[in-house]
Design an enzyme around this catalytic site. Structure first.
Site, PDB file in Angstrom:
ATOM      1  N   GLU A 262     -14.380  -7.220   2.786  1.00 30.47           N
ATOM      2  CA  GLU A 262     -14.215  -6.867   3.976  1.00 30.47           C
ATOM      3  C   GLU A 262     -15.112  -6.148   4.852  1.00 30.47           C
ATOM      4  OE1 GLU A 262     -10.104  -5.191   4.256  1.00 30.47           O
ATOM      5  OE2 GLU A 262      -9.338  -7.225   3.787  1.00 30.47           O
ATOM      6  N   HIS A 280      -7.325  -7.188   8.814  1.00 28.83           N
ATOM      7  CA  HIS A 280      -6.640  -6.324   8.067  1.00 28.83           C
ATOM      8  C   HIS A 280      -5.829  -5.155   9.061  1.00 28.83           C
ATOM      9  CE1 HIS A 280      -6.367  -3.841   4.078  1.00 28.83           C
ATOM     10  NE2 HIS A 280      -5.567  -3.694   4.612  1.00 28.83           N
TER      11      HIS A 280
HETATM   12  P1  NAD Z   1       5.989  -2.254  -2.915  1.00 25.30           P
HETATM   13  O1  NAD Z   1       5.410  -1.251  -4.024  1.00 25.30           O
HETATM   14  O2  NAD Z   1       7.158  -1.843  -1.930  1.00 25.30           O
HETATM   15  O3  NAD Z   1       6.151  -3.596  -3.413  1.00 25.30           O
HETATM   16  C1  NAD Z   1       5.506  -4.210  -4.375  1.00 25.30           C
HETATM   17  C2  NAD Z   1       5.985  -5.302  -5.262  1.00 25.30           C
HETATM   18  O4  NAD Z   1       5.311  -5.954  -6.014  1.00 25.30           O
HETATM   19  C3  NAD Z   1       7.226  -4.326  -6.069  1.00 25.30           C
HETATM   20  O5  NAD Z   1       8.471  -5.147  -6.064  1.00 25.30           O
HETATM   21  C4  NAD Z   1       6.659  -4.751  -7.637  1.00 25.30           C
HETATM   22  O6  NAD Z   1       7.644  -4.888  -8.581  1.00 25.30           O
HETATM   23  C5  NAD Z   1       5.929  -6.169  -7.451  1.00 25.30           C
HETATM   24  N1  NAD Z   1       4.856  -6.302  -8.416  1.00 25.30           N
HETATM   25  C6  NAD Z   1       3.819  -5.305  -8.769  1.00 25.30           C
HETATM   26  N2  NAD Z   1       3.159  -6.046  -9.624  1.00 25.30           N
HETATM   27  C7  NAD Z   1       3.482  -7.258  -9.750  1.00 25.30           C
HETATM   28  C8  NAD Z   1       3.112  -8.243 -10.755  1.00 25.30           C
HETATM   29  N3  NAD Z   1       1.955  -8.159 -11.242  1.00 25.30           N
HETATM   30  N4  NAD Z   1       3.690  -9.557 -10.431  1.00 25.30           N
HETATM   31  C9  NAD Z   1       4.795  -9.698  -9.696  1.00 25.30           C
HETATM   32  N5  NAD Z   1       5.166  -8.624  -8.845  1.00 25.30           N
HETATM   33  C10 NAD Z   1       4.810  -7.567  -9.036  1.00 25.30           C
HETATM   34  O7  NAD Z   1       4.699  -2.379  -1.891  1.00 25.30           O
HETATM   35  P2  NAD Z   1       4.728  -2.916  -0.377  1.00 25.30           P
HETATM   36  O8  NAD Z   1       5.099  -1.875   0.543  1.00 25.30           O
HETATM   37  O9  NAD Z   1       5.806  -3.978  -0.357  1.00 25.30           O
HETATM   38  O10 NAD Z   1       3.365  -3.374   0.021  1.00 25.30           O
HETATM   39  C11 NAD Z   1       2.841  -4.443  -1.030  1.00 25.30           C
HETATM   40  C12 NAD Z   1       1.315  -4.531  -0.659  1.00 25.30           C
HETATM   41  O11 NAD Z   1       0.843  -4.765   0.679  1.00 25.30           O
HETATM   42  C13 NAD Z   1       0.623  -3.104  -0.821  1.00 25.30           C
HETATM   43  O12 NAD Z   1       0.531  -2.980  -2.430  1.00 25.30           O
HETATM   44  C14 NAD Z   1      -0.633  -3.284  -0.194  1.00 25.30           C
HETATM   45  O13 NAD Z   1      -1.867  -3.909  -0.976  1.00 25.30           O
HETATM   46  C15 NAD Z   1      -0.251  -4.577   0.847  1.00 25.30           C
HETATM   47  N6  NAD Z   1      -0.241  -3.799   2.233  1.00 25.30           N
HETATM   48  C16 NAD Z   1      -1.161  -4.413   3.077  1.00 25.30           C
HETATM   49  C17 NAD Z   1      -1.476  -3.926   4.395  1.00 25.30           C
HETATM   50  C18 NAD Z   1      -1.889  -4.508   5.512  1.00 25.30           C
HETATM   51  O14 NAD Z   1      -2.636  -3.901   6.523  1.00 25.30           O
HETATM   52  N7  NAD Z   1      -2.389  -5.749   5.571  1.00 25.30           N
HETATM   53  C19 NAD Z   1      -0.345  -2.928   4.725  1.00 25.30           C
HETATM   54  C20 NAD Z   1       0.309  -2.406   4.001  1.00 25.30           C
HETATM   55  C21 NAD Z   1       0.377  -2.771   2.597  1.00 25.30           C
END
Ligand code: NAD
Length: 306
Positions: A262, A280
């Site tokens: 990015e 992003h």
């Molecule tokens: P979270 O921790 O609440 O949920 C993540 C889920 O993924 C969990 O249920 C976990 O069990 C599952 N998981 C982890 N590893 C796994 C695997 N190998 N296989 C299958 N499932 C798996 O997180 P969230 O708040 O829902 O956020 C998810 C992701 O979104 C963050 O980690 C971040 O990278 C991304 N995010 C992006 C932005 C953006 O600006 N675009 C902002 C916030 C978060």
């Protein structure tokens, strides 16, 4: 002394000035106003006790220069930019702001889904160019949504899309069957999800396990008219494979808020009409910024006080 790197913090810093003053904390804001490089982080981190960080690299090389650092307070959820093991070795506490931006990311996800299905960006572009191409899109109602990762954001996406009467298939490393039965959604294998979904939306963190979780093999399982949405992390999708599948019409479209590199300068994905891209901005709403800042400051102060 505390270093705060996220740019969006600049706009709301007045809110916290009093708090930091009361605690006798000297604040250093990001002097470059953009995501910092590893080298810049190494220099800036040298004599700080606390760090509030966005997506800037906190690698082992950076941490080796952090002689006084006691806490890394992540302003956001994904901690893939932080070398957690190295931090642990150095007794540095790492915190994040779970849930604070879930609604913001989920709403952007919904926006991208509709945008890709109805080709809103393309129609906007062509109309401005003086053309009147009446694109045929697809409806979301009654279709199958596949959610990879049913954490905070994945669940919020499902909640927001309830009015569309979707069949919802989920995949997660740690399935929550109680929640699924209450929400009338179904956990299936990743293969089953990919084969059956019209919209596949990614909400897992980037880890060694999820790196390129969606590559050629997985894309091949998707329906020809399916769309892929990624508002999680770029590294989860193999972008070269995705480009080929989109270019050859082997899947129908993609909505991407995140990229492996990015900004994604020179990425061939940017040349495709069936891709909608954003920079992003998932967590970039006034509401989420305020939530994340409040929680990140609270976490920082708690950890500094031990
Ligand atoms: P979270 O921790 O609440 O949920 C993540 C889920 O993924 C969990 O249920 C976990 O069990 C599952 N998981 C982890 N590893 C796994 C695997 N190998 N296989 C299958 N499932 C798996 O997180 P969230 O708040 O829902 O956020 C998810 C992701 O979104 C963050 O980690 C971040 O990278 C991304 N995010 C992006 C932005 C953006 O600006 N675009 C902002 C916030 C978060």
């Amino acid at each position: 002394k505390v270093l705060i790197t996220p740019r969006s913090f600049e706009k709301i810093k007045d809110k916290f000035e009093e708090v930091f003053k009361e605690e006798g904390i000297e604040v250093m804001l990001n002097p470059f106003g953009r995501v910092l490089t590893e080298e810049e982080m190494r220099e800036l981190i040298r004599d700080v006790d606390g760090l509030i960080v966005g997506i800037d690299p906190v690698t082992s090389k950076v941490l080796k220069n952090a002689n006084k650092l006691k806490v890394i307070s992540k302003y956001g959820v994904g901690v893939d930019n932080i070398d957690i093991l190295e931090a642990k070795k150095r007794n540095i506490v790492v915190t994040n702001t779970p849930g604070a931006n879930s609604n913001a990311v989920a709403e952007l996800t919904v926006g991208l889904i509709i945008n890709v299905l109805r080709k809103i960006n393309l129609s906007d572009k062509k109309t401005r160019e003086g053309r009147w191409d009446r694109f045929i899109g697809n409806e979301l109602s009654e279709k199958t949504l596949g959610v990879i990762g049913t954490g905070s954001i994945g669940r919020r996406v499902i909640e927001l899309l309830k009015g569309f009467n979707l069949r919802v298939l989920c995949f997660d490393k740690y399935p929550d069957y109680e929640w699924a039965s209450k929400e009338k959604v179904f956990y299936v294998t990743l293969d089953e999800l990919l084969r059956s979904s019209d919209v596949v939306s990614i909400h897992v963190p980037l880890t060694e396990e999820t790196y390129h979780m969606i590559s050629e093999k997985e894309l091949r399982m998707m329906k020809k008219n399916a769309v892929l949405i990624n508002t999680s992390r770029g590294g989860i999708v193999d972008e070269d494979a995705l480009y080929r599948f989109l270019k050859e019409g082997r899947i129908s479209g993609a909505g991407l808020d995140v990229f492996e590199k990015e900004p994604p300068q020179n990425s061939p994905l940017l040349q495709l009409d069936n891709v909608v891209v954003t920079s992003h901005i998932g967590a970039h709403t006034e509401e989420a910024v305020a939530n994340m800042a409040k929680l990140a400051v609270e976490n920082l102060l708690l950890a500094l006080k031990g």
